[in-house]
Motif scaffolding. Sequence first.
Motif, PDB file in Angstrom:
ATOM      1  N   MET A 123       0.822  -1.184   0.000  1.00  0.00           N
ATOM      2  CA  MET A 123       0.000   0.000   0.000  1.00  0.00           C
ATOM      3  C   MET A 123       0.875   1.261   0.000  1.00  0.00           C
ATOM      4  SD  MET A 123      -3.024   0.794  -0.078  1.00  0.00           S
ATOM      5  CE  MET A 123      -4.278   1.834   0.374  1.00  0.00           C
ATOM      6  N   ARG A 124       1.936   1.203   0.780  1.00  0.00           N
ATOM      7  CA  ARG A 124       2.845   2.346   0.871  1.00  0.00           C
ATOM      8  C   ARG A 124       3.510   2.612  -0.478  1.00  0.00           C
ATOM      9  NH1 ARG A 124       7.000   4.100   5.478  1.00  0.00           N
ATOM     10  NH2 ARG A 124       8.087   5.565   4.171  1.00  0.00           N
ATOM     11  N   ARG A 125       3.902   1.547  -1.178  1.00  0.00           N
ATOM     12  CA  ARG A 125       4.516   1.702  -2.509  1.00  0.00           C
ATOM     13  C   ARG A 125       3.519   2.317  -3.491  1.00  0.00           C
ATOM     14  NH1 ARG A 125       8.265  -3.315  -4.251  1.00  0.00           N
ATOM     15  NH2 ARG A 125      10.131  -2.413  -3.347  1.00  0.00           N
ATOM     16  N   LEU A 126       2.291   1.877  -3.413  1.00  0.00           N
ATOM     17  CA  LEU A 126       1.258   2.418  -4.288  1.00  0.00           C
ATOM     18  C   LEU A 126       1.061   3.916  -4.018  1.00  0.00           C
ATOM     19  CD1 LEU A 126      -0.927   1.954  -6.426  1.00  0.00           C
ATOM     20  CD2 LEU A 126      -2.503   1.409  -4.556  1.00  0.00           C
ATOM     21  N   PHE A 127       1.024   4.288  -2.748  1.00  0.00           N
ATOM     22  CA  PHE A 127       0.882   5.713  -2.395  1.00  0.00           C
ATOM     23  C   PHE A 127       2.074   6.513  -2.919  1.00  0.00           C
ATOM     24  CE2 PHE A 127       1.712   9.237   0.524  1.00  0.00           C
ATOM     25  CZ  PHE A 127       0.539   9.968   0.322  1.00  0.00           C
ATOM     26  N   LEU A 128       3.278   5.987  -2.769  1.00  0.00           N
ATOM     27  CA  LEU A 128       4.483   6.663  -3.254  1.00  0.00           C
ATOM     28  C   LEU A 128       4.457   6.785  -4.777  1.00  0.00           C
ATOM     29  CD1 LEU A 128       7.234   7.879  -2.516  1.00  0.00           C
ATOM     30  CD2 LEU A 128       8.201   5.599  -2.722  1.00  0.00           C
ATOM     31  N   PHE A 129       4.057   5.724  -5.444  1.00  0.00           N
ATOM     32  CA  PHE A 129       3.976   5.744  -6.901  1.00  0.00           C
ATOM     33  C   PHE A 129       2.949   6.778  -7.377  1.00  0.00           C
ATOM     34  CE2 PHE A 129       2.004   4.226 -10.853  1.00  0.00           C
ATOM     35  CZ  PHE A 129       3.118   4.276 -11.695  1.00  0.00           C
ATOM     36  N   VAL A 130       1.785   6.794  -6.761  1.00  0.00           N
ATOM     37  CA  VAL A 130       0.732   7.748  -7.130  1.00  0.00           C
ATOM     38  C   VAL A 130       1.206   9.179  -6.855  1.00  0.00           C
ATOM     39  CG1 VAL A 130      -1.615   8.544  -6.553  1.00  0.00           C
ATOM     40  CG2 VAL A 130      -1.159   6.109  -6.886  1.00  0.00           C
ATOM     41  N   SER A 131       1.888   9.393  -5.743  1.00  0.00           N
ATOM     42  CA  SER A 131       2.397  10.727  -5.389  1.00  0.00           C
ATOM     43  C   SER A 131       3.412  11.211  -6.410  1.00  0.00           C
ATOM     44  CB  SER A 131       3.046  10.712  -3.994  1.00  0.00           C
ATOM     45  OG  SER A 131       2.099  10.395  -3.025  1.00  0.00           O
ATOM     46  N   VAL A 132       4.330  10.343  -6.804  1.00  0.00           N
ATOM     47  CA  VAL A 132       5.340  10.694  -7.806  1.00  0.00           C
ATOM     48  C   VAL A 132       4.671  10.970  -9.149  1.00  0.00           C
ATOM     49  CG1 VAL A 132       7.305   9.808  -9.129  1.00  0.00           C
ATOM     50  CG2 VAL A 132       7.253   9.535  -6.651  1.00  0.00           C
ATOM     51  N   ALA A 133       3.709  10.161  -9.515  1.00  0.00           N
ATOM     52  CA  ALA A 133       2.996  10.352 -10.780  1.00  0.00           C
ATOM     53  C   ALA A 133       2.241  11.683 -10.774  1.00  0.00           C
ATOM     54  CB  ALA A 133       2.035   9.192 -11.029  1.00  0.00           C
ATOM     55  N   MET A 134       1.623  12.016  -9.659  1.00  0.00           N
ATOM     56  CA  MET A 134       0.893  13.291  -9.565  1.00  0.00           C
ATOM     57  C   MET A 134       1.868  14.474  -9.612  1.00  0.00           C
ATOM     58  SD  MET A 134      -2.159  12.435  -6.844  1.00  0.00           S
ATOM     59  CE  MET A 134      -2.500  14.135  -6.578  1.00  0.00           C
ATOM     60  N   LEU A 135       3.004  14.324  -8.975  1.00  0.00           N
ATOM     61  CA  LEU A 135       4.013  15.382  -8.985  1.00  0.00           C
ATOM     62  C   LEU A 135       4.530  15.611 -10.396  1.00  0.00           C
ATOM     63  CD1 LEU A 135       5.802  17.376  -7.414  1.00  0.00           C
ATOM     64  CD2 LEU A 135       7.460  15.528  -7.189  1.00  0.00           C
ATOM     65  N   LEU A 136       4.837  14.551 -11.110  1.00  0.00           N
ATOM     66  CA  LEU A 136       5.311  14.678 -12.486  1.00  0.00           C
ATOM     67  C   LEU A 136       4.239  15.278 -13.392  1.00  0.00           C
ATOM     68  CD1 LEU A 136       7.341  11.364 -12.935  1.00  0.00           C
ATOM     69  CD2 LEU A 136       8.221  13.687 -12.697  1.00  0.00           C
ATOM     70  N   THR A 137       3.000  14.862 -13.183  1.00  0.00           N
ATOM     71  CA  THR A 137       1.904  15.412 -13.979  1.00  0.00           C
ATOM     72  C   THR A 137       1.729  16.897 -13.700  1.00  0.00           C
ATOM     73  OG1 THR A 137       0.788  13.273 -13.948  1.00  0.00           O
ATOM     74  CG2 THR A 137      -0.545  15.205 -14.520  1.00  0.00           C
ATOM     75  N   SER A 138       1.805  17.294 -12.445  1.00  0.00           N
ATOM     76  CA  SER A 138       1.638  18.716 -12.119  1.00  0.00           C
ATOM     77  C   SER A 138       2.801  19.546 -12.646  1.00  0.00           C
ATOM     78  CB  SER A 138       1.477  18.916 -10.611  1.00  0.00           C
ATOM     79  OG  SER A 138       2.685  18.628  -9.935  1.00  0.00           O
ATOM     80  N   LEU A 139       3.994  18.971 -12.669  1.00  0.00           N
ATOM     81  CA  LEU A 139       5.145  19.704 -13.203  1.00  0.00           C
ATOM     82  C   LEU A 139       5.021  19.902 -14.708  1.00  0.00           C
ATOM     83  CD1 LEU A 139       8.203  18.281 -11.241  1.00  0.00           C
ATOM     84  CD2 LEU A 139       7.177  20.547 -11.060  1.00  0.00           C
ATOM     85  N   SER A 140       4.417  18.954 -15.384  1.00  0.00           N
ATOM     86  CA  SER A 140       4.279  19.108 -16.831  1.00  0.00           C
ATOM     87  C   SER A 140       3.306  20.223 -17.177  1.00  0.00           C
ATOM     88  CB  SER A 140       3.836  17.793 -17.476  1.00  0.00           C
ATOM     89  OG  SER A 140       2.504  17.500 -17.096  1.00  0.00           O
ATOM     90  N   GLY A 141       2.440  20.595 -16.274  1.00  0.00           N
ATOM     91  CA  GLY A 141       1.475  21.655 -16.515  1.00  0.00           C
ATOM     92  C   GLY A 141       1.851  22.971 -15.859  1.00  0.00           C
ATOM     93  N   CYS A 142       3.086  23.104 -15.381  1.00  0.00           N
ATOM     94  CA  CYS A 142       3.469  24.317 -14.657  1.00  0.00           C
ATOM     95  C   CYS A 142       3.833  25.467 -15.592  1.00  0.00           C
ATOM     96  CB  CYS A 142       4.623  24.043 -13.701  1.00  0.00           C
ATOM     97  SG  CYS A 142       6.213  23.746 -14.516  1.00  0.00           S
ATOM     98  N   GLY A 143       3.993  25.193 -16.861  1.00  0.00           N
ATOM     99  CA  GLY A 143       4.261  26.251 -17.828  1.00  0.00           C
ATOM    100  C   GLY A 143       5.714  26.609 -18.013  1.00  0.00           C
ATOM    101  N   TYR A 144       6.614  25.919 -17.349  1.00  0.00           N
ATOM    102  CA  TYR A 144       8.035  26.249 -17.452  1.00  0.00           C
ATOM    103  C   TYR A 144       8.509  26.246 -18.904  1.00  0.00           C
ATOM    104  CZ  TYR A 144      13.067  26.120 -16.701  1.00  0.00           C
ATOM    105  OH  TYR A 144      14.410  26.402 -16.735  1.00  0.00           O
ATOM    106  N   ASN A 145       8.231  25.171 -19.607  1.00  0.00           N
ATOM    107  CA  ASN A 145       8.675  25.062 -21.001  1.00  0.00           C
ATOM    108  C   ASN A 145       7.982  26.087 -21.889  1.00  0.00           C
ATOM    109  OD1 ASN A 145      10.442  22.996 -20.425  1.00  0.00           O
ATOM    110  ND2 ASN A 145       8.960  21.395 -20.872  1.00  0.00           N
ATOM    111  N   THR A 146       6.712  26.326 -21.642  1.00  0.00           N
ATOM    112  CA  THR A 146       5.967  27.306 -22.434  1.00  0.00           C
ATOM    113  C   THR A 146       6.563  28.693 -22.259  1.00  0.00           C
ATOM    114  OG1 THR A 146       3.947  26.011 -22.235  1.00  0.00           O
ATOM    115  CG2 THR A 146       3.696  28.338 -22.805  1.00  0.00           C
ATOM    116  N   ILE A 147       6.846  29.060 -21.024  1.00  0.00           N
ATOM    117  CA  ILE A 147       7.435  30.376 -20.752  1.00  0.00           C
ATOM    118  C   ILE A 147       8.790  30.496 -21.444  1.00  0.00           C
ATOM    119  CG2 ILE A 147       8.395  31.866 -18.953  1.00  0.00           C
ATOM    120  CD1 ILE A 147       6.190  30.778 -17.079  1.00  0.00           C
TER     121      ILE A 147
END
Length: 194
Positions: free
Chosen positions: A1-25
């Motif tokens: 369960m802990r691994r699943l939570f860590l995996f989901v957290s990392v996936a959400m972090l990567l997804t949110s970073l892709s939408g932060c606009g850094y590359n667009t700016i």
Amino acid sequence: MRRLFLFVSVAMLLTSLSGCGYNTIQQNDEAVIAAWGDVEAAYQRRSDLIPNLIEVVKGYAAHEKDTLIAVTEARAQVGNVQIGTDVLDNPQAMAQFQAAQGGLSSALSRLMVVVERYPDLKANQNFLDLQHQLEGTENRINVARVRYNDAVRVFNSSIRSFPNNLTNNFLLKLPRKEPFKAEAGSEKAPTVKF
């Protein structure tokens, strides 16, 4: 369960970073810099044509010395204004650059009025070629300014919209870019006297 939570957290972090606009700016900032390079190139082309134009006019209108000197001085003034990408972030430097270019445009307009007095000069093939090149260059300058202003609009919008504004405010800290503006008094039509 802990691994699943860590995996989901990392996936959400990567997804949110892709939408932060850094590359667009970054892409929009590069587009502004490239558009500014086009503006500089167009102005340089005009500056390079002026000595040839003055030499051709000199032969026909030697006693129009004041106008020729005004054009030469305006070109020198433009050469004294240091330009580079740092102008894009500095409203005062942009205003100084625009004022120098406006002075050169005004001096060239006065030169064209002088040319109207010399029918032989207007018929001279060298002058006609230079005049056509100058007209084309003025059109290029206008197109380059419009493209630059479009790139500035896109960039400024990208650093002010969510979530890009968070990325810019906390990470990049890129300032707003200055667009080209109409010169003071340009709303009035110039008077031409012969």
